[in-house]
Design a protein around this motif. Sequence first.
Motif, PDB file in Angstrom:
ATOM      1  N   LYS A  99       0.824  -1.209   0.000  1.00 28.58           N
ATOM      2  CA  LYS A  99       0.000   0.000   0.000  1.00 28.58           C
ATOM      3  C   LYS A  99       0.858   1.259   0.000  1.00 28.58           C
ATOM      4  CE  LYS A  99      -3.930   2.064   2.477  1.00 28.58           C
ATOM      5  NZ  LYS A  99      -4.831   1.912   3.668  1.00 28.58           N
ATOM      6  N   ALA A 100       2.045   1.155   0.582  1.00 24.55           N
ATOM      7  CA  ALA A 100       2.945   2.306   0.660  1.00 24.55           C
ATOM      8  C   ALA A 100       3.755   2.500  -0.616  1.00 24.55           C
ATOM      9  CB  ALA A 100       3.882   2.143   1.843  1.00 24.55           C
ATOM     10  N   GLY A 101       3.617   1.581  -1.575  1.00 22.63           N
ATOM     11  CA  GLY A 101       4.304   1.768  -2.851  1.00 22.63           C
ATOM     12  C   GLY A 101       5.518   0.889  -3.073  1.00 22.63           C
ATOM     13  N   PHE A 102       5.743  -0.078  -2.179  1.00 22.48           N
ATOM     14  CA  PHE A 102       6.850  -1.013  -2.350  1.00 22.48           C
ATOM     15  C   PHE A 102       6.399  -2.238  -3.148  1.00 22.48           C
ATOM     16  CE2 PHE A 102       7.908   1.176   1.621  1.00 22.48           C
ATOM     17  CZ  PHE A 102       9.243   1.500   1.417  1.00 22.48           C
ATOM     18  N   THR A 103       7.343  -2.901  -3.775  1.00 24.52           N
ATOM     19  CA  THR A 103       7.141  -4.246  -4.278  1.00 24.52           C
ATOM     20  C   THR A 103       7.659  -5.192  -3.205  1.00 24.52           C
ATOM     21  OG1 THR A 103       7.455  -3.555  -6.571  1.00 24.52           O
ATOM     22  CG2 THR A 103       7.753  -5.905  -6.081  1.00 24.52           C
ATOM     23  N   VAL A 104       6.863  -6.177  -2.839  1.00 24.04           N
ATOM     24  CA  VAL A 104       7.206  -7.034  -1.698  1.00 24.04           C
ATOM     25  C   VAL A 104       7.392  -8.462  -2.152  1.00 24.04           C
ATOM     26  CG1 VAL A 104       6.500  -7.836   0.578  1.00 24.04           C
ATOM     27  CG2 VAL A 104       5.904  -5.522  -0.158  1.00 24.04           C
ATOM     28  N   LYS A 105       8.490  -9.045  -1.723  1.00 22.02           N
ATOM     29  CA  LYS A 105       8.792 -10.450  -2.033  1.00 22.02           C
ATOM     30  C   LYS A 105       9.021 -11.201  -0.732  1.00 22.02           C
ATOM     31  CE  LYS A 105      12.238 -13.380  -4.343  1.00 22.02           C
ATOM     32  NZ  LYS A 105      13.531 -13.369  -5.084  1.00 22.02           N
ATOM     33  N   THR A 106       8.228 -12.235  -0.478  1.00 18.50           N
ATOM     34  CA  THR A 106       8.452 -13.087   0.686  1.00 18.50           C
ATOM     35  C   THR A 106       9.190 -14.336   0.237  1.00 18.50           C
ATOM     36  OG1 THR A 106       6.293 -14.153   0.416  1.00 18.50           O
ATOM     37  CG2 THR A 106       6.408 -12.243   1.887  1.00 18.50           C
ATOM     38  N   VAL A 107      10.172 -14.744   1.012  1.00 17.04           N
ATOM     39  CA  VAL A 107      11.010 -15.893   0.672  1.00 17.04           C
ATOM     40  C   VAL A 107      10.638 -17.052   1.588  1.00 17.04           C
ATOM     41  CG1 VAL A 107      13.373 -16.754   0.480  1.00 17.04           C
ATOM     42  CG2 VAL A 107      12.872 -14.338  -0.019  1.00 17.04           C
ATOM     43  N   PRO A 108      10.005 -18.104   1.054  1.00 17.43           N
ATOM     44  CA  PRO A 108       9.595 -19.235   1.893  1.00 17.43           C
ATOM     45  C   PRO A 108      10.804 -19.933   2.506  1.00 17.43           C
ATOM     46  CG  PRO A 108       8.542 -19.311  -0.265  1.00 17.43           C
ATOM     47  CD  PRO A 108       9.639 -18.296  -0.357  1.00 17.43           C
TER      48      PRO A 108
END
Length: 578
Positions: free
Chosen positions: A439-448
């Motif tokens: 929502k703040a404008g970042f691209t988010v990647k979660t690493v399992p």
Amino acid sequence: MVVVAAAWALALGACSALPLPGQGSGDGSPEPRRTSTAYIEAQDPHAEAPAPQVAKARSGGTLRVLSANSPHTFDPTRVSPLDTLAIMKLVTRGLTQTVYEGGNPVLVPDMATDLGRPNRDFTRWEFTLRDGLRYEDGAPVKAVDVAYAITRQFAQQELSGGPTYGLDYYLGGDTYAGPYADDGDFEAVETPDDKTIIVKMRRPFPSMRYYASLPTFTPIPAAKDTRQDYTRHPLATGPYKFAADWNGRTLTLVKNREWSASTDPGRHQFVDTFIFEFGLDENEIQQRIITDEGDDQYALSYNDLLADNYPVIRGTDVENRLVVGPSPCISYLWMDTRKIPLSVRRAVAEAWPLKAENEAAGSIPGLTWQPATTIMASATPGWLAHDAIGNQGKGNGDPSAARTLLEEAGQLGFELSFFSSDDDTETAIAEVRRKALTKAGFTVKTVPAPSALARDLASDGTRPVNLRSGRWCMDWANGDAVLPAILDGRKAHLPGAPIPSFLNVDRVNAEIDRISRLSAHKALAEWGRLDAMIMDEYLPVVPLGEEGTTLLHGSKVANVIVDTVGGSPDYTQIYVLE
């Protein structure tokens, strides 16, 4: 105490005080009460063995410790997380130790006859070993074994993750590479006889007597050092020993018959057997202990009490089995300064969803969490109130303001990445973070990644993430137990990520050197000022909250005491009922 590579998203916690009746924040949630008492640890160099008697204590029985955590090592050189430090107090001994008198911590001798004898400027320390110290195999403890353990602290390539104070203070500690890489003698340590250890510093280290209480000072005979395999069965000097090699899932400790109470001013040997079970479901553990049936009557959990379980036990007999106390820890969101520019770090801090994350984690304001705005815990002597982020350590961030900061920096869409396990709580926290940051404008990647590897992966600086959750728990009550350990950038290249932000700037390093040369009293406020400067000018971290300690136990477990310096149960004082 020591950088603790914790679970991917920590269950946050803090002050031991419960919310006062009628307190509130206006939104129906309890208002945390900020602690105002610093951790001032008294000293008693003349404490005598054996440890004082415990009224009504009995010997025998089995204590079961149930934990959601998964320890990654029991090597005393590498031990750092609070839970493993507490376990190792049963197995290993330092030169000094902390005991409790009237609930207050007191530093007393352990293997040493006193608290160490420094020279006038604290650049030379001398310790003398007690008579009658033996390993579990009956062999006598010698000064050369303590000296070898000290050299082992520098084997950062082979035994990473442990305390790094020696690199900062010991004479030659900035170049020595440990006994495996360097065959020569280490100039900082001398053993003129079997009882005497002399440690020399390149700059004053008034806190050496506190450092010497950690497991990294437990003696290790060079001939018994199995290097990376030493974690499987460290040689015991304490009241308990490994019943079998550590298998990664359960740990059983039994009485060490070679330990003598007549040599130990702090520990007891009440319980016959300790059985530690790791990697269990947190809520299931608490439900079992609340129900209090069968073997669970003899069980204890040191994980934070979950918010959903607190109303269930409040006002019932079960609440009498909840022991609460303070913690020396703060939880953080470390930002990799090698990969995230300062302008982006400011946007991350602006956007961070503290309130929603705490709710997902099951934190209890005022009991297991209170706001934090600094790197040092507010209980640290010399702590200065400061709020570089401007959120008072609370709230859900301002995604609109964060987006504006990204746009102004030309970084809209900047990719943030962090580990996420398949644990239900961790998954929920990861989703809270993803939504807020997106929502703040970042691209988010979660690493399992699997929960069992949380500590290993979070302390691996080569992994492809730029955000890391972690904790720091001060080893003693001074800023020199915090900022030099986790923000001296000259250690940023070392394995084990001892500097989790990888911040390495000359100005901070120079200030650490300057303050370290001051007297302990003069240095107190200077550490507080350095904390504020780092947050204002470099912002390597988002403080997530100060912690508290909650210990839930079964009805057959007695004398459960919070080790306020260690933020854990003091197992050496517990006994079980028939």
